[in-house]
Design a protein around this motif. Structure first.
Motif, short mmCIF file in Angstrom:
data_model
loop_
_atom_site.label_atom_id
_atom_site.label_comp_id
_atom_site.label_asym_id
_atom_site.label_seq_id
_atom_site.Cartn_x
_atom_site.Cartn_y
_atom_site.Cartn_z
N PRO A 1 0.87 -1.12 -0.03
CA PRO A 1 0.03 -0.08 0.06
C PRO A 1 0.93 1.33 0.10
CG PRO A 1 -0.71 -1.40 1.84
CD PRO A 1 0.69 -1.95 1.14
N PRO A 2 0.44 2.30 -0.71
CA PRO A 2 1.37 3.36 -0.72
C PRO A 2 1.41 4.27 0.71
CG PRO A 2 -0.98 3.99 -1.81
CD PRO A 2 -1.07 2.57 -1.38
N PRO A 3 2.35 4.65 0.49
CA PRO A 3 2.87 5.55 2.02
C PRO A 3 1.73 6.62 2.28
CG PRO A 3 4.49 6.05 0.46
CD PRO A 3 3.59 5.04 -0.07
N ILE A 4 1.75 7.04 3.25
CA ILE A 4 0.85 8.29 3.66
C ILE A 4 1.63 9.79 3.51
CG2 ILE A 4 -0.46 9.44 5.58
CD1 ILE A 4 -1.14 6.37 5.97
N GLU A 5 1.22 10.64 2.77
CA GLU A 5 2.11 11.89 2.76
C GLU A 5 1.78 12.63 3.91
OE1 GLU A 5 3.70 12.87 -0.05
OE2 GLU A 5 3.31 10.84 -1.10
N ILE A 6 3.21 12.86 4.67
CA ILE A 6 3.31 13.80 5.65
C ILE A 6 4.27 14.71 5.50
CG2 ILE A 6 4.19 13.79 8.19
CD1 ILE A 6 1.07 12.15 8.01
N ASP A 7 3.76 15.97 5.64
CA ASP A 7 4.84 17.25 5.27
C ASP A 7 6.26 16.93 5.80
OD1 ASP A 7 6.47 19.62 5.31
OD2 ASP A 7 4.80 20.93 5.98
N PRO A 8 7.12 16.64 4.94
CA PRO A 8 8.72 16.39 5.77
C PRO A 8 9.30 17.60 6.49
CG PRO A 8 8.71 16.71 3.20
CD PRO A 8 7.26 16.78 3.71
N SER A 9 8.70 18.65 6.13
CA SER A 9 9.36 19.97 6.93
C SER A 9 8.71 19.72 8.56
CB SER A 9 9.23 21.27 6.49
OG SER A 9 7.76 21.48 6.45
N LEU A 10 7.94 19.09 8.79
CA LEU A 10 7.19 18.95 10.23
C LEU A 10 8.34 18.63 11.16
CD1 LEU A 10 3.93 17.75 10.17
CD2 LEU A 10 4.57 20.13 10.49
N PRO A 11 8.57 19.27 12.43
CA PRO A 11 9.23 18.43 13.29
C PRO A 11 8.76 17.02 13.67
CG PRO A 11 8.45 20.41 14.25
CD PRO A 11 7.87 20.06 12.76
N LYS A 12 9.56 16.12 13.93
CA LYS A 12 9.41 14.65 14.01
C LYS A 12 8.20 14.34 14.85
CE LYS A 12 13.86 12.35 13.01
NZ LYS A 12 14.80 11.47 13.33
N ALA A 13 8.14 14.99 16.14
CA ALA A 13 7.06 14.68 16.83
C ALA A 13 5.72 14.98 16.36
CB ALA A 13 7.42 15.47 18.49
N GLU A 14 5.79 16.32 15.78
CA GLU A 14 4.43 16.67 15.23
C GLU A 14 3.92 15.84 13.86
OE1 GLU A 14 3.88 20.98 13.60
OE2 GLU A 14 5.25 21.28 15.38
N ALA A 15 4.99 15.26 13.22
CA ALA A 15 4.67 14.39 12.07
C ALA A 15 4.28 13.11 12.38
CB ALA A 15 5.95 14.12 11.05
N LEU A 16 4.60 12.59 13.74
CA LEU A 16 4.27 11.32 14.24
C LEU A 16 2.71 11.48 14.85
CD1 LEU A 16 7.26 10.10 16.27
CD2 LEU A 16 6.19 8.90 14.42
N MET B 1 3.17 1.75 9.63
CA MET B 1 4.33 1.32 9.99
C MET B 1 5.35 2.01 9.16
SD MET B 1 6.89 -0.86 9.19
CE MET B 1 5.94 -1.96 8.20
N ILE B 2 5.30 2.03 7.79
CA ILE B 2 6.37 2.58 6.92
C ILE B 2 6.51 4.21 7.52
CG2 ILE B 2 6.91 3.43 4.70
CD1 ILE B 2 7.29 0.73 5.00
N GLY B 3 5.40 5.07 7.56
CA GLY B 3 5.45 6.13 7.82
C GLY B 3 6.17 6.52 9.35
N GLN B 4 6.09 5.89 10.18
CA GLN B 4 6.91 5.87 11.58
C GLN B 4 8.10 5.60 11.22
OE1 GLN B 4 4.66 4.25 15.01
NE2 GLN B 4 3.55 3.17 13.30
N VAL B 5 8.61 4.73 10.48
CA VAL B 5 10.30 4.53 10.06
C VAL B 5 10.64 5.72 9.34
CG1 VAL B 5 11.72 3.02 8.85
CG2 VAL B 5 9.68 1.95 10.06
N GLN B 6 9.68 6.10 8.27
CA GLN B 6 10.22 7.25 7.46
C GLN B 6 10.39 8.60 8.54
OE1 GLN B 6 7.05 7.53 4.68
NE2 GLN B 6 8.43 6.66 3.07
N ILE B 7 9.61 8.75 9.51
CA ILE B 7 9.71 10.10 10.47
C ILE B 7 10.82 9.75 11.40
CG2 ILE B 7 8.59 11.44 12.07
CD1 ILE B 7 5.96 10.59 10.51
#
Ligand code: URA
Length: 277
Positions: free
Chosen positions: A68-83, A185-191
């Motif tokens: 399944p495709p990853p979920i788009e999360i703004d890469p400029s966000l601080p990690k805690a906010e992205a999570l 799960m992928i999103g958490q690894v990416q962040i």
């Protein structure tokens, strides 16, 4: 013992072992058996760890369906906010919510957003689904002890699961359930961008490495988690036995296998376990 009863008991034991991630029964203890390597090999020249040999590739079976495709999360966000955003996305995913058993909660990952080590388990058990936190039951307490023995704390690592809810009857998640959890799960690894992933138990290891090879053969060797690339490279991944399996088979041999896996993880990060007194 009555043979029918013996057969029933054996079947029950085998089923429990399978649920805990063990998919082979050692008939003769064979410390140097090629399928149970005790020698830890380090992953290939990963530029975030010591230089070593190429990681052995497990015999893998490609997924039958595309991941399944990853979920788009703004890469400029601080990690805690992205999570937090990713967690919010999970909490509003109707397909995932439909899987929640009555009285249970979603179980997202937790820990240090800058953790070097990410532990990825299978899916929530009853204690986790009740509290909404990963690895808080008996197996989780053993995982905490293992992390402490490494000289680390639960708060200093990141802990999550492949599946973020409790499968009915605590059974092994189905491929569909793994797919539902995959983007999160992928999103958490990416962040978090861990330097090392520990796949906790056979179900996690098989899902992360996309293989049908069992944990007995996978553990103790370095693999690469390729689904997330950091600076153009996959992430070194060490599979190990699930602490729930250890609780059931609390033998010196099994404990030392897991401990060797964790020592290899520390070595990969250029660390050592504190001396035990
Ligand atoms: N087992 C898992 O794999 N994950 C948990 O969070 C708890 C038990």
């Amino acid at each position: 013992m009555d043979p029918a009863r013996a057969r029933r008991l054996l079947a029950q034991h085998l089923r429990t072992d399978q649920l805990l991630g063990l998919d082979a029964v050692p008939i003769h203890p064979a410390p140097n058996h090629p399928e149970q390597p005790t020698l830890i090999q380090q992953p290939a020249g990963h530029d975030r760890g010591p230089k070593t040999q190429a990681p052995p590739r497990p015999a893998s079976t490609p997924r039958l369906t595309p991941a399944p495709p990853p979920i788009e999360i703004d890469p400029s966000l601080p990690k805690a906010e992205a999570l937090a955003q990713l967690r919010e996305h999970l909490a509003t995913n109707e397909a995932v919510l439909a899987k929640l058993l009555p009285g249970t909660q979603l179980v997202f990952g937790e820990g240090d957003p800058d953790a070097e080590i990410m532990f990825i388990g299978e899916g929530a058990g009853a204690d986790e689904a009740r509290t909404g936190r990963p690895f808080v039951g008996k197996a989780g307490q053993l995982l905490d002890q293992m992390i402490k023995a490494m000289g680390l704390s639960r708060e200093g690592v990141y802990i999550t699961n492949v599946v973020h809810f409790q499968p009915p009857g605590n059974r092994v998640p189905t491929p569909d359930e793994v797919d539902l959890g995959w983007p999160y799960m992928i999103g958490q690894v990416q962040i978090v961008k861990p330097k090392v992933i520990v796949a906790v138990g056979g179900t996690s290891a098989k899902a992360l490495l996309n293989t049908t090879t069992g944990i007995t053969r996978l553990r103790g060797q370095w693999h690469t988690f390729d689904a997330v690339q950091i600076d153009g490279q996959g992430i070194p991944l060490m599979p190990t036995f699930h602490p729930a399996f250890l609780l059931r088979s609390y033998t010196r041999e099994n404990r030392s296998k897991v401990w060797n896996d964790l020592l290899a993880v520390l070595a990969q990060l250029g660390k050592e376990a504190p001396k035990r007194g």
